[in-house]
Design a protein around this motif. Structure first.
Motif, mmCIF file in Angstrom:
data_model
loop_
_atom_site.group_PDB
_atom_site.id
_atom_site.type_symbol
_atom_site.label_atom_id
_atom_site.label_comp_id
_atom_site.label_asym_id
_atom_site.label_seq_id
_atom_site.Cartn_x
_atom_site.Cartn_y
_atom_site.Cartn_z
ATOM 1 N N SER A 68 88.961 139.135 73.429
ATOM 2 C CA SER A 68 87.953 138.316 74.102
ATOM 3 C C SER A 68 86.810 139.213 74.575
ATOM 4 C CB SER A 68 88.586 137.587 75.294
ATOM 5 O OG SER A 68 87.609 136.865 76.017
ATOM 6 N N ILE A 69 85.645 139.050 74.007
ATOM 7 C CA ILE A 69 84.477 139.857 74.363
ATOM 8 C C ILE A 69 83.420 138.927 74.967
ATOM 9 C CG2 ILE A 69 82.721 141.463 73.543
ATOM 10 C CD1 ILE A 69 85.578 142.493 73.254
ATOM 11 N N LEU A 70 83.147 139.119 76.258
ATOM 12 C CA LEU A 70 82.187 138.274 76.962
ATOM 13 C C LEU A 70 81.020 139.111 77.467
ATOM 14 C CD1 LEU A 70 84.687 136.101 79.075
ATOM 15 C CD2 LEU A 70 83.760 135.626 76.806
ATOM 16 N N THR A 71 79.883 138.435 77.667
ATOM 17 C CA THR A 71 78.670 139.094 78.157
ATOM 18 C C THR A 71 78.119 138.339 79.355
ATOM 19 O OG1 THR A 71 77.203 137.820 76.729
ATOM 20 C CG2 THR A 71 78.165 139.838 75.794
ATOM 21 N N SER A 72 77.020 138.818 79.873
ATOM 22 C CA SER A 72 76.391 138.159 81.029
ATOM 23 C C SER A 72 75.962 136.745 80.690
ATOM 24 C CB SER A 72 75.191 138.981 81.502
ATOM 25 O OG SER A 72 74.284 139.184 80.438
ATOM 26 N N ASP A 73 75.636 136.484 79.412
ATOM 27 C CA ASP A 73 75.254 135.119 79.014
ATOM 28 C C ASP A 73 76.417 134.154 79.216
ATOM 29 O OD1 ASP A 73 72.739 135.974 78.274
ATOM 30 O OD2 ASP A 73 73.292 136.293 76.165
ATOM 31 N N ASN A 74 77.634 134.586 78.877
ATOM 32 C CA ASN A 74 78.807 133.741 79.089
ATOM 33 C C ASN A 74 79.023 133.457 80.579
ATOM 34 O OD1 ASN A 74 79.961 135.788 76.575
ATOM 35 N ND2 ASN A 74 79.954 133.576 76.262
ATOM 36 N N SER A 76 76.815 133.168 82.893
ATOM 37 C CA SER A 76 75.834 132.195 83.384
ATOM 38 C C SER A 76 76.138 130.786 82.891
ATOM 39 C CB SER A 76 74.425 132.610 82.952
ATOM 40 O OG SER A 76 74.324 132.630 81.535
ATOM 41 N N GLU A 77 77.028 130.650 81.894
ATOM 42 C CA GLU A 77 77.393 129.323 81.379
ATOM 43 C C GLU A 77 78.385 128.597 82.282
ATOM 44 O OE1 GLU A 77 77.023 130.478 76.613
ATOM 45 O OE2 GLU A 77 78.975 130.205 77.560
ATOM 46 N N VAL A 78 78.910 129.300 83.280
ATOM 47 C CA VAL A 78 79.948 128.744 84.139
ATOM 48 C C VAL A 78 79.414 128.548 85.549
ATOM 49 C CG1 VAL A 78 82.278 129.029 85.039
ATOM 50 C CG2 VAL A 78 81.686 129.960 82.792
ATOM 51 N N THR A 79 79.640 127.334 86.077
ATOM 52 C CA THR A 79 79.248 127.040 87.455
ATOM 53 C C THR A 79 80.498 127.007 88.325
ATOM 54 O OG1 THR A 79 77.385 125.706 86.680
ATOM 55 C CG2 THR A 79 78.091 125.394 88.970
ATOM 56 N N SER A 80 80.492 127.806 89.384
ATOM 57 C CA SER A 80 81.639 127.867 90.290
ATOM 58 C C SER A 80 81.183 128.473 91.606
ATOM 59 C CB SER A 80 82.769 128.705 89.684
ATOM 60 O OG SER A 80 83.788 128.928 90.634
ATOM 61 N N THR A 81 81.849 128.098 92.695
ATOM 62 C CA THR A 81 81.517 128.668 93.999
ATOM 63 C C THR A 81 82.025 130.093 94.123
ATOM 64 O OG1 THR A 81 83.545 127.752 94.951
ATOM 65 C CG2 THR A 81 81.556 126.415 95.123
ATOM 66 N N LYS A 82 83.035 130.451 93.307
ATOM 67 C CA LYS A 82 83.623 131.786 93.366
ATOM 68 C C LYS A 82 84.081 132.183 91.972
ATOM 69 C CE LYS A 82 85.238 135.339 95.825
ATOM 70 N NZ LYS A 82 84.401 136.247 96.606
ATOM 71 N N GLY A 205 78.677 123.109 74.809
ATOM 72 C CA GLY A 205 78.431 124.007 73.693
ATOM 73 C C GLY A 205 78.909 125.425 73.926
ATOM 74 N N SER A 206 79.452 125.692 75.109
ATOM 75 C CA SER A 206 79.952 127.036 75.401
ATOM 76 C C SER A 206 81.203 127.329 74.571
ATOM 77 C CB SER A 206 80.279 127.160 76.890
ATOM 78 O OG SER A 206 80.916 128.391 77.159
ATOM 79 N N ASN A 207 81.398 128.591 74.243
ATOM 80 C CA ASN A 207 82.562 128.993 73.438
ATOM 81 C C ASN A 207 83.664 129.589 74.321
ATOM 82 O OD1 ASN A 207 83.763 129.136 70.833
ATOM 83 N ND2 ASN A 207 83.452 131.360 70.823
ATOM 84 N N LEU A 208 83.782 129.082 75.539
ATOM 85 C CA LEU A 208 84.789 129.574 76.481
ATOM 86 C C LEU A 208 85.995 128.645 76.519
ATOM 87 C CD1 LEU A 208 82.467 130.602 79.453
ATOM 88 C CD2 LEU A 208 83.633 132.137 77.861
ATOM 89 N N LYS A 209 87.175 129.221 76.610
ATOM 90 C CA LYS A 209 88.405 128.451 76.714
ATOM 91 C C LYS A 209 88.979 128.641 78.113
ATOM 92 C CE LYS A 209 92.872 127.603 74.457
ATOM 93 N NZ LYS A 209 93.771 127.987 73.331
ATOM 94 N N VAL A 210 89.396 127.527 78.727
ATOM 95 C CA VAL A 210 89.870 127.550 80.112
ATOM 96 C C VAL A 210 91.393 127.505 80.146
ATOM 97 C CG1 VAL A 210 89.763 126.412 82.363
ATOM 98 C CG2 VAL A 210 87.784 126.345 80.834
ATOM 99 N N TYR A 211 91.991 128.379 80.969
ATOM 100 C CA TYR A 211 93.431 128.385 81.208
ATOM 101 C C TYR A 211 93.672 128.296 82.715
ATOM 102 C CZ TYR A 211 93.406 130.901 76.693
ATOM 103 O OH TYR A 211 93.187 131.298 75.399
ATOM 104 N N LYS A 212 94.728 127.605 83.079
ATOM 105 C CA LYS A 212 95.220 127.769 84.443
ATOM 106 C C LYS A 212 95.896 129.133 84.528
ATOM 107 C CE LYS A 212 95.976 122.935 85.704
ATOM 108 N NZ LYS A 212 96.973 121.909 86.127
ATOM 109 N N ASN A 213 95.926 129.710 85.721
ATOM 110 C CA ASN A 213 96.511 131.051 85.874
ATOM 111 C C ASN A 213 97.946 131.087 85.342
ATOM 112 O OD1 ASN A 213 96.749 133.703 86.569
ATOM 113 N ND2 ASN A 213 96.235 133.441 88.715
ATOM 114 N N SER A 214 98.731 130.039 85.666
ATOM 115 C CA SER A 214 100.127 129.997 85.221
ATOM 116 C C SER A 214 100.233 129.848 83.710
ATOM 117 C CB SER A 214 100.863 128.850 85.909
ATOM 118 O OG SER A 214 100.220 127.610 85.652
#
Length: 350
Positions: A68-74, A76-82, A205-214
């Motif tokens: 998994s290779i991510l950059t600063s552009d990735n 900025s594609e995510v909105t979160s308080t933390k 359109g983001s190429n990110l996959k989300v996992y729960k920590n568990s």
């Protein structure tokens, strides 16, 4: 209960052997449980120290964090308080004199408050690092320098963190800039994952996959296999122990047929004798499991620093309850034998 205790005290040697068998099996089960939990925890301790509830990887990485290779552009594609960036890479660390080599995982991070919220360690800068206490056990001290294989970068230990491991290897926490310098040889912002404290909102359109920590733990090589293997071993050990205990109690019951026949002839009810058999089984099981647990605790005290041993009261409680449940079920076969005893035939009158 009275009859059960009197018989156990009267036949000390016979019942001592049965209790000893239960002690050995329960000790083995508790000890394997502690090893399984300790080994599983050593895979996940590093991530559990974060505030992360969700983990984001490149969707093309096929669940492999190293791919998994991510950059600063990735980012900025995510909105979160933390949210925070994390780079993970294996390495070999040693002292400046190349002695005391350790296989490690390097955690390059940009928010130390996010990753070590409970450790109360000052934020590091430059080539300062925070390391797992495994380094302390190997003789490292605060202020010592660490050399990474394949690099001239020297890292200075600023603090230690207890149980900071990833895939069983100790973690070195360092700045994301230093991590990039080590892995890529240049100071650029590349990393492997984004960790999120709350539910992330991702741009379309983001190429990110989300996992729960568990869920992320299940993707770690060998994690699911080892958890399943130990779980099956523990389950079968409990089943075998309960079956063996049930056979012993059943044989003892059959051997006492004439005694139970005399008791029945004297007017003692089946229910009283049956309760005695059940109580006897539970007494043996409780004594055996308590002694087995004590032995496990003692083993943990002496071996805790040498093997991945970790205690979990919930697991111990569940296993003990399962032991008692199966022992109770196995005792019902003996109860059935007691009910079928004919008093006259048992005492030889007919």
């Amino acid at each position: 209960m009275f009859l059960a205790l009197k018989e156990i005290l009267f036949n000390k040697k016979r019942f001592s052997l049965i209790i000893f068998l239960v002690v050995l099996i329960s000790y083995l089960v508790y000890f394997l449980t502690s090893l399984a939990y300790g080994l599983a925890s050593s895979y996940t301790n590093g991530m559990n120290k974060t505030e992360a509830k969700y983990i984001l990887l490149d969707n093309d990485s096929n669940d492999n964090v190293m791919m998994s290779i991510l950059t600063s552009d990735n980012f900025s594609e995510v909105t979160s308080t933390k949210k925070a960036k994390l780079g993970i890479f294996p390495g070999v660390a040693s002292k400046a004199n190349k002695e005391s080599k350790l296989d490690v995982y390097l955690f390059g991070i940009d928010d130390f408050d996010f990753f070590l919220p409970k450790e109360n360690i000052q934020i590091i800068s430059g080539n300062e690092v925070i390391v797992d206490t495994k380094f302390e056990e190997e003789g490292y001290k605060i202020g010592d320098e660490i050399v990474l294989s394949g690099s001239d970068i020297k890292l200075t230990i600023k603090g230690f963190v207890n149980k900071a491991t990833y895939q069983t290897a100790p973690i070195i926490y360092l700045s994301l800039d230093t991590w990039n310098n080590y892995r890529y040889g240049v100071n650029k912002e590349i990393y492997n994952m984004i960790v999120i404290k709350d539910t992330p909102v991702i741009n379309e359109g983001s190429n990110l996959k989300v996992y729960k920590n568990s869920e992320y733990y299940q993707t770690l090589p060998g994690y699911s296999a080892q958890v399943l293997t130990f779980s099956m071993m523990i389950i079968f050990l409990i089943l075998i122990a309960s079956f063996v205990l049930g056979v012993f109690i059943y044989v003892l019951t059959i051997q006492k047929t004439s005694i139970f026949g005399v008791m029945k002839a004297q007017g003692i009810a089946n229910s009283y004798i049956s309760r005695s058999v059940v109580a006897q089984t539970l007494i043996i099981t409780i004594l055996g499991t308590v002694i087995g647990f004590i032995l496990t605790f003692i083993s943990g005290v002496f071996l805790g620093g040498k093997i991945p041993f970790a205690a979990n009261p919930l697991f111990y409680g569940v296993i003990s309850l399962v032991f008692y449940l199966f022992a109770l079920v196995s005792s019902l076969f003996s109860v059935n034998a007691v009910v079928k005893i004919d008093a006259l035939k048992a005492i030889g009158e007919v």
